[in-house]
Design an enzyme around this catalytic site. Sequence first.
Site, PDB file in Angstrom:
ATOM      1  N   ARG A   1      -2.856  90.370  63.618  1.00 17.13           N
ATOM      2  CA  ARG A   1      -3.280  88.986  63.359  1.00 17.13           C
ATOM      3  C   ARG A   1      -2.036  88.185  62.982  1.00 17.13           C
ATOM      4  NH1 ARG A   1      -5.856  88.732  57.959  1.00 17.13           N
ATOM      5  NH2 ARG A   1      -3.977  87.596  57.444  1.00 17.13           N
TER       6      ARG A   1
ATOM      7  N   HIS B   1      -5.955  84.688  57.956  1.00 13.60           N
ATOM      8  CA  HIS B   1      -7.288  85.200  58.279  1.00 13.60           C
ATOM      9  C   HIS B   1      -8.175  84.065  58.792  1.00 13.60           C
ATOM     10  CE1 HIS B   1     -11.187  87.121  57.792  1.00 13.60           C
ATOM     11  NE2 HIS B   1     -11.556  86.080  57.082  1.00 13.60           N
TER      12      HIS B   1
ATOM     13  N   TYR C   1       0.508  87.611  50.554  1.00 10.77           N
ATOM     14  CA  TYR C   1       0.418  89.079  50.635  1.00 10.77           C
ATOM     15  C   TYR C   1       1.158  89.697  51.831  1.00 10.77           C
ATOM     16  CZ  TYR C   1      -3.425  87.740  53.763  1.00 10.77           C
ATOM     17  OH  TYR C   1      -4.170  87.162  54.750  1.00 10.77           O
TER      18      TYR C   1
END
Length: 378
Positions: A280, A284, A293
């Site tokens: 990805r 998200h 993160y």
Amino acid sequence: MTAHPTADDPKTEAELDLDRKQEEVEQSFAGPGERLEILSPDGTVRPGAEVPLSTEQVRDALRWMMLSRTVDVRAISLQRQGRMGTFSAVRGQEASVVGSSFALDPARDWIVPQYRELPGVVRHGFPLDGYLLYWMGNPAGGRVPDGVKVLPLQIALAAQLPHAVGLGWGLKLQGSDGVVTTYFGDGASSEGDTHEAMNLAGVTRAPVVFFLQNNGWAISTPRTKQTAASNFASRAEGYGFPGVIVDGNDLFAVYTAMQQAVERARRGEGPTLIESQTYRMGAHNTADDPTRYMEPVELSGWDERDPIRRVTSWLRSQDAWDDEAEREMQAGIDRQVDEAIESAEAFAPPNPEQIYTHVYADPPERLRAQQRAALDSH
Ligand SMILES: Cc1ncc(C[n+]2csc(CCOP(=O)(O)OP(=O)(O)O)c2C)c(N)n1
């Protein structure tokens, strides 16, 4: 390999740290068994491998991949302008979604999606304006037109998998040769529904392809925290059917793995689990901030493996692509996306009481009362 400082090439601690992190990323995705790979990151075909699609088909697949990326960019911009509720981009996963959908026949096969499969469901007949409407929060976007073999997008993780198995088993009982493909993420694979669905599919030999998009993350939870197993595909053996790992950034490999799984299901031999190892390349969804993160080095490593660049490099090597072709294709896509946005925004906005419609054929009195209250409040 991790580089070591030498007298000629001393590396700082920070550089060594980046090298180590890069290596960790590589290792977290390399399956210990065979991983199907055909098109290398530099756009060349691996020795001995066969290109499974005609040049025309590859150009068509590229168009779907470019459409997907264009929608990603436009949808994020619409969300920032307050014209869309939220959006989950496909960026990075285009070869995984498009390569798999190309092995499906929209006239007889079904797609049971999660929410990150835009080019697949649109190719299968789901209207692009409807897809945008869905993310605009308009219930009209949840309606699948008659005759289109796609189930509504699913936000409740893994809830679509039992539906897919029920649908596949039903097709089998009816004597149809249709195949059901259901998409889900590495995060969704930890849900109980996934295991119940796979078990039932194995026992009934339902014609289902479980297409797991291992994109490295479930929001901020890394794939390494999702399972103690070394890969996801090996779980299939426990349910009595094959599991295969494929390079999910390789259009040709994904198509080949999917075509074999679909043919197997059509022949009555039951389900397959495909683990597509992809990435990805971004947030998200529009509410997420991956810089909290994700290491930048991780992202840059995957940028080099961009699935779209890989396909255009191959087409160029076949003299089937150039800057002019790209400009022309992009212009057509831009027009198509403009029209879809215009059409989606022309729909009447939803009213609050609409969240109660299409839930029950015969709603209980408690819900009717809530709906009346919502109606009275505006
Ligand atoms: C049952 C359930 N639990 C939690 C959530 C919240 N949630 C939405 S997306 C997501 C992560 C999904 O990750 P993955 O399945 O890997 O798919 P991806 O979004 O990475 O494609 C979570 C936890 C949810 N939608 N449904």
